[in-house]
Write an enzyme that holds these catalytic residues in place. Sequence first.
Site, PDB file in Angstrom:
ATOM      1  N   HIS A 155      36.484  46.720  29.794  1.00  0.00           N
ATOM      2  CA  HIS A 155      36.666  47.728  30.998  1.00  0.00           C
ATOM      3  C   HIS A 155      37.328  48.393  30.739  1.00  0.00           C
ATOM      4  O   HIS A 155      37.712  49.753  31.482  1.00  0.00           O
ATOM      5  CB  HIS A 155      37.132  46.447  32.293  1.00  0.00           C
ATOM      6  CG  HIS A 155      36.183  45.373  32.300  1.00  0.00           C
ATOM      7  ND1 HIS A 155      35.174  45.723  33.258  1.00  0.00           N
ATOM      8  CD2 HIS A 155      36.382  44.517  32.325  1.00  0.00           C
ATOM      9  CE1 HIS A 155      34.901  44.699  33.722  1.00  0.00           C
ATOM     10  NE2 HIS A 155      35.630  43.725  33.051  1.00  0.00           N
ATOM     11  N   ASP A 284      31.743  35.259  29.089  1.00  0.00           N
ATOM     12  CA  ASP A 284      31.851  33.719  30.687  1.00  0.00           C
ATOM     13  C   ASP A 284      30.958  33.896  30.979  1.00  0.00           C
ATOM     14  O   ASP A 284      30.859  34.183  32.746  1.00  0.00           O
ATOM     15  CB  ASP A 284      32.662  34.880  31.789  1.00  0.00           C
ATOM     16  CG  ASP A 284      33.193  36.237  31.149  1.00  0.00           C
ATOM     17  OD1 ASP A 284      31.722  37.077  30.285  1.00  0.00           O
ATOM     18  OD2 ASP A 284      33.515  37.350  31.429  1.00  0.00           O
TER      19      ASP A 284
HETATM   20  O1  VJV Z   1      39.365  40.909  40.305  1.00  0.00           O
HETATM   21  C1  VJV Z   1      40.311  41.333  39.702  1.00  0.00           C
HETATM   22  C2  VJV Z   1      41.243  42.493  40.477  1.00  0.00           C
HETATM   23  C3  VJV Z   1      42.621  40.936  41.438  1.00  0.00           C
HETATM   24  C4  VJV Z   1      43.912  42.018  41.228  1.00  0.00           C
HETATM   25  C5  VJV Z   1      44.295  40.851  40.270  1.00  0.00           C
HETATM   26  N1  VJV Z   1      44.013  39.445  40.796  1.00  0.00           N
HETATM   27  C6  VJV Z   1      45.101  38.632  39.360  1.00  0.00           C
HETATM   28  C7  VJV Z   1      42.961  39.004  40.808  1.00  0.00           C
HETATM   29  C8  VJV Z   1      41.747  40.045  42.100  1.00  0.00           C
HETATM   30  C9  VJV Z   1      41.049  42.938  41.994  1.00  0.00           C
HETATM   31  N2  VJV Z   1      40.349  41.473  38.590  1.00  0.00           N
HETATM   32  C10 VJV Z   1      39.654  40.644  37.575  1.00  0.00           C
HETATM   33  C11 VJV Z   1      39.217  40.560  36.286  1.00  0.00           C
HETATM   34  C12 VJV Z   1      38.381  40.049  35.766  1.00  0.00           C
HETATM   35  C13 VJV Z   1      38.733  41.057  33.996  1.00  0.00           C
HETATM   36  C14 VJV Z   1      36.982  39.811  33.586  1.00  0.00           C
HETATM   37  C15 VJV Z   1      36.968  40.952  31.940  1.00  0.00           C
HETATM   38  C16 VJV Z   1      36.188  40.334  30.677  1.00  0.00           C
HETATM   39  O2  VJV Z   1      35.769  38.956  30.786  1.00  0.00           O
HETATM   40  O3  VJV Z   1      35.064  41.500  31.730  1.00  0.00           O
HETATM   41  C17 VJV Z   1      36.039  41.318  29.612  1.00  0.00           C
HETATM   42  C18 VJV Z   1      37.231  40.651  28.913  1.00  0.00           C
HETATM   43  C19 VJV Z   1      40.041  38.496  37.796  1.00  0.00           C
HETATM   44  N3  VJV Z   1      39.110  38.368  38.352  1.00  0.00           N
HETATM   45  C20 VJV Z   1      40.788  36.504  37.935  1.00  0.00           C
HETATM   46  C21 VJV Z   1      41.631  37.264  37.502  1.00  0.00           C
HETATM   47  N4  VJV Z   1      41.124  38.855  37.478  1.00  0.00           N
HETATM   48  C22 VJV Z   1      42.434  36.432  37.436  1.00  0.00           C
HETATM   49  C23 VJV Z   1      43.630  36.876  36.913  1.00  0.00           C
HETATM   50  C24 VJV Z   1      45.184  36.261  36.566  1.00  0.00           C
HETATM   51  C25 VJV Z   1      44.833  35.057  37.177  1.00  0.00           C
HETATM   52  C26 VJV Z   1      43.900  34.871  38.427  1.00  0.00           C
HETATM   53  C27 VJV Z   1      42.070  35.905  38.237  1.00  0.00           C
HETATM   54  C28 VJV Z   1      45.823  36.749  35.724  1.00  0.00           C
HETATM   55  C29 VJV Z   1      47.193  36.074  35.462  1.00  0.00           C
HETATM   56  C30 VJV Z   1      47.155  34.743  36.248  1.00  0.00           C
HETATM   57  N5  VJV Z   1      45.927  34.462  37.412  1.00  0.00           N
HETATM   58  C31 VJV Z   1      48.174  34.520  36.562  1.00  0.00           C
HETATM   59 ZN    ZN Z   2      33.600  38.923  31.545  1.00  0.00          ZN
END
Ligand code: VJV
Ligand code: ZN
Length: 398
Positions: A155, A284
């Site tokens: 990403h 994942d």
């Molecule tokens: O969906 C998103 C972005 C948001 C903003 C941030 N919040 C926490 C969630 C919604 C719109 N981000 C995704 C990013 C997923 C990245 C995937 C990476 C890969 O596998 O493709 C390659 C390495 C997301 N989904 C879930 C979370 N973020 C998430 C992040 C956290 C969390 C819970 C959920 C970060 C910190 C903590 N909890 C404490």
């Molecule tokens: Zn992923």
Amino acid sequence: SASCGDGRKRRVCYYYDPGVANVDYGANHNMVPRRVAMAHALVEKYGLLADMERLRVRPATEAELRAFHDDAYVRLLRDITPDAYHDGDLRDRARACGVGVPETDETDASAYDNPVIDGLWDYCLRYAGGSLAAARALADGSSDIAINWSGGMHHACRGKASGFCYVNDIVLAIQELLEHFERVLYVDIDVHHGDGVEEHFKRESRVMTVSFHLYDIDRDVKPFFPGTGKVEDVGEGDGKYYTLNVPMKAGMDDERYQQLFRPIMDEVMEKFVPDAVVLQCGADSLYGDRLGEFRLSVKGHAGCVSYLRSFNVPLLLLGGGGYTVNHVASCWCYETAVAVGKEKEISDEIPFHGYEHYYRDQGYKLHFTVPKKNGNKKDDLIDKIKQDALMNLAMLKP
Ligand code: VJV
Ligand code: ZN
Ligand code: CA
């Protein structure tokens, strides 16, 4: 064709840097780099290191990162620390680059995804250095397969962190491969869309990108991250039809996944005829993942690795997502065995290796079980997405 030469040995080189595995994204963050140390400990205990060349390489340099990333972004990654952030001098620059500190930026979503963490710069240089070294081992002809489970951060953008990814080691590795190979194929089996890689190469006909991912437009809540990757997105200009997206719905199992993966990849290999293949093995897409919603088994996931390996084209294997750490480590260990051609020889009993307690939920077996789900067997949506994808491929000149 896909069936020939499968039993043949491959020269495999493997990169593992313990410095990467000690990085901590913060309490409760889904991304746990220690999963790579867990995979490595299994690889070692199963005796697989004896079948591989072990790469010891230097971290990437600042100049190497600048082959893709903005100067200002590279400087920010170099200069930012949790302390500098709290002092406020770099805070605005950091936030403009998609990084932050959750406690300080409670309302800023990207601060949670891409935290400013201790050792961030060193982490970026090391995982990028691994993917670059692996690419070079293929480019100079010294290896048939090269592995860096710490890489695969699909990403990251030119000037911005996104989705737990700071530096896009995949773009850097592909650029390195392009110095030596005419055509490079990128395949992405992470449950998320490989947007950063696609974006950079969408106008390029020497690089074909193919991403399989969860994509649900009719979600009542927010779309699944990053929200891109429609089948209609096929690239632009000279790169038109050299981008392929295979959006799938939640619950994909081994059988249905391979019903798409194999015929689509057959067609891609026949039409594009790559000189090298990069496979992002995001774990994942496995059953039981904390973020993903697919239902692949380790063998189903690894089926993608063995299928692409069977074409006998130089192959770069990278990590990526994967948030149920015992599943991830099982998967990448098994895929390492697939790379060296020893998957039939490794025991299903998790050996004592220091992390065995993590595998209690899967009965201390390498292959965790995926419960059968009784739904309608015939699935029109699978045929529809397969048709759509093959239609895009038909537009490629042979
Ligand atoms: O969906 C998103 C972005 C948001 C903003 C941030 N919040 C926490 C969630 C919604 C719109 N981000 C995704 C990013 C997923 C990245 C995937 C990476 C890969 O596998 O493709 C390659 C390495 C997301 N989904 C879930 C979370 N973020 C998430 C992040 C956290 C969390 C819970 C959920 C970060 C910190 C903590 N909890 C404490
Ligand atoms: Zn992923
Ligand atoms: Ca994907």
